[in-house]
Design a protein around this motif. Sequence first.
Motif, mmCIF file in Angstrom:
data_model
loop_
_atom_site.group_PDB
_atom_site.id
_atom_site.type_symbol
_atom_site.label_atom_id
_atom_site.label_comp_id
_atom_site.label_asym_id
_atom_site.label_seq_id
_atom_site.Cartn_x
_atom_site.Cartn_y
_atom_site.Cartn_z
ATOM 1 N N ASN A 98 0.827 -1.208 0.000
ATOM 2 C CA ASN A 98 0.000 0.000 0.000
ATOM 3 C C ASN A 98 0.863 1.261 0.000
ATOM 4 O OD1 ASN A 98 -2.435 -1.341 -0.086
ATOM 5 N ND2 ASN A 98 -2.744 -1.306 2.132
ATOM 6 N N ASP A 99 1.992 1.206 0.713
ATOM 7 C CA ASP A 99 2.916 2.347 0.705
ATOM 8 C C ASP A 99 3.488 2.572 -0.692
ATOM 9 O OD1 ASP A 99 2.529 2.808 3.388
ATOM 10 O OD2 ASP A 99 4.369 1.822 4.047
ATOM 11 N N GLU A 100 3.839 1.478 -1.376
ATOM 12 C CA GLU A 100 4.385 1.614 -2.727
ATOM 13 C C GLU A 100 3.332 2.129 -3.697
ATOM 14 O OE1 GLU A 100 7.199 -0.677 -4.592
ATOM 15 O OE2 GLU A 100 7.764 -1.871 -2.865
ATOM 16 N N MET A 101 2.100 1.635 -3.563
ATOM 17 C CA MET A 101 1.039 2.122 -4.430
ATOM 18 C C MET A 101 0.775 3.601 -4.174
ATOM 19 S SD MET A 101 -2.933 0.844 -4.906
ATOM 20 C CE MET A 101 -2.502 -0.824 -5.424
ATOM 21 N N THR A 102 0.805 4.002 -2.914
ATOM 22 C CA THR A 102 0.603 5.410 -2.571
ATOM 23 C C THR A 102 1.657 6.286 -3.245
ATOM 24 O OG1 THR A 102 -0.436 4.893 -0.446
ATOM 25 C CG2 THR A 102 0.574 7.071 -0.665
ATOM 26 N N ARG A 103 2.920 5.840 -3.217
ATOM 27 C CA ARG A 103 3.987 6.623 -3.847
ATOM 28 C C ARG A 103 3.809 6.714 -5.356
ATOM 29 N NH1 ARG A 103 7.108 4.051 0.257
ATOM 30 N NH2 ARG A 103 7.663 2.324 -1.131
ATOM 31 N N ALA A 104 3.409 5.595 -5.987
ATOM 32 C CA ALA A 104 3.206 5.605 -7.437
ATOM 33 C C ALA A 104 2.052 6.522 -7.821
ATOM 34 C CB ALA A 104 2.939 4.186 -7.928
ATOM 35 N N ILE A 105 0.991 6.503 -7.035
ATOM 36 C CA ILE A 105 -0.167 7.363 -7.308
ATOM 37 C C ILE A 105 0.189 8.827 -7.083
ATOM 38 C CG2 ILE A 105 -2.493 7.958 -6.484
ATOM 39 C CD1 ILE A 105 -2.719 4.867 -5.821
ATOM 40 N N ALA A 106 0.919 9.090 -6.018
ATOM 41 C CA ALA A 106 1.330 10.462 -5.734
ATOM 42 C C ALA A 106 2.186 11.015 -6.861
ATOM 43 C CB ALA A 106 2.106 10.505 -4.416
ATOM 44 N N GLU A 107 3.052 10.179 -7.414
ATOM 45 C CA GLU A 107 3.905 10.606 -8.527
ATOM 46 C C GLU A 107 3.066 10.993 -9.738
ATOM 47 O OE1 GLU A 107 7.363 8.685 -11.416
ATOM 48 O OE2 GLU A 107 7.008 7.822 -9.424
ATOM 49 N N ARG A 108 2.053 10.185 -10.059
ATOM 50 C CA ARG A 108 1.192 10.509 -11.210
ATOM 51 C C ARG A 108 0.377 11.764 -10.937
ATOM 52 N NH1 ARG A 108 -1.340 8.271 -15.905
ATOM 53 N NH2 ARG A 108 0.209 6.606 -15.842
ATOM 54 N N MET A 109 -0.073 11.925 -9.708
ATOM 55 C CA MET A 109 -0.876 13.107 -9.352
ATOM 56 C C MET A 109 -0.033 14.367 -9.194
ATOM 57 S SD MET A 109 -3.504 11.711 -6.425
ATOM 58 C CE MET A 109 -5.007 10.821 -6.832
ATOM 59 N N GLY A 110 1.280 14.179 -9.030
ATOM 60 C CA GLY A 110 2.120 15.328 -8.715
ATOM 61 C C GLY A 110 1.850 15.838 -7.313
ATOM 62 N N ALA A 111 1.570 14.900 -6.402
ATOM 63 C CA ALA A 111 1.195 15.267 -5.033
ATOM 64 C C ALA A 111 2.245 14.757 -4.048
ATOM 65 C CB ALA A 111 -0.170 14.671 -4.686
ATOM 66 N N ASP A 112 2.299 15.378 -2.889
ATOM 67 C CA ASP A 112 3.180 14.957 -1.805
ATOM 68 C C ASP A 112 2.354 14.127 -0.832
ATOM 69 O OD1 ASP A 112 4.831 14.601 0.345
ATOM 70 O OD2 ASP A 112 5.216 16.727 0.704
ATOM 71 N N PRO A 113 2.596 12.795 -0.763
ATOM 72 C CA PRO A 113 1.760 11.949 0.103
ATOM 73 C C PRO A 113 1.912 12.249 1.586
ATOM 74 C CG PRO A 113 3.649 10.706 -0.725
ATOM 75 C CD PRO A 113 3.644 12.030 -1.440
ATOM 76 N N GLU A 114 2.938 13.027 1.955
ATOM 77 C CA GLU A 114 3.093 13.425 3.352
ATOM 78 C C GLU A 114 2.224 14.626 3.701
ATOM 79 O OE1 GLU A 114 4.782 11.584 5.475
ATOM 80 O OE2 GLU A 114 5.206 10.242 3.788
#
Length: 215
Positions: A148-164
Motif C-alpha cells: 500500500n505504501d508503494e502504491m501510494t507513492r506511485a499514485i502520488a507521482e502521477r498526481m504530482g502530489a506529496d503523500p506526506e
Amino acid sequence: MTAPAPETEPTPPPGRRERKKQATREALLDAAFRLFASKGYEATTVEEIAEAVDVSTRTFFRYFASKEDVALTSQEEQFYAVLDAFRRRPPEESALTAMRHAGTLLIEALEVDGLADERMSRFDCLMRLTEESPALRAGSMERTRRKNDEMTRAIAERMGADPERDLRPRMFAAMASTAFMVAADAYRMGVCGFGSFSEAVDAAFEVLEKGFAEY
C-alpha cells in the motif's frame, strides 16, 4: 470498457535455461499450494514441498526465501505487475483510469494464457490459509502495508502530489485495493454474473469512476 495498452518494445523470448528455471519455480508453487490445501500451512514443511518436485531443499531456497515466501509470492507478483503497468500508462490518463486499465488488461492477458483460474485458485487457498495461520496472517498484513505504501507513492507521482501533505494518494491506494478485492470476491461467488475476473475488475473501477453521487 478497456483501453489498449501503450506500445512497448517487444520482449525477447526467454532462453532454455530461463525457461527451465521458471518451470521449476512454478512446479514448486504448484506443489506448495497442493500441500497447503490438503495439509494446511503450518503442517506443511519446506522439505515436503521440495520432495514433491524431486528437488533438494537447497534448490527450494534458490527460488524462495521461506515457506511464507512461497505462500505469498504469487499475490505479490501480481501486485507489482499491476503497479508496473500503472506506471507505464499514458501520462494524460487520470490515476483512476490508469489503474483501471492496468489491472484489467493484465488480468485479460492472464486469461488469454489460461493462467487466470490458477491464480484465482491460489488466491482462494491463500485466503483460507491466512484465516487459519496467525503467523502467515501477520506476514501477509506486513507485506500488504508495504504494498500500500508503494502504491501510494506511485499514485502520488502521477498526481504530482506529496503523500506526506496530501491525503488523496493514500485514499486512492486504499480505494484501488478495495476495488480489486471486491471484484475478486464478486467473481468467486458468482455475484452479478461476471463472465471473467477481468470483467469484474473493470466493473468495480467503473463504479469508482462514476462515483456514488447518482445513487
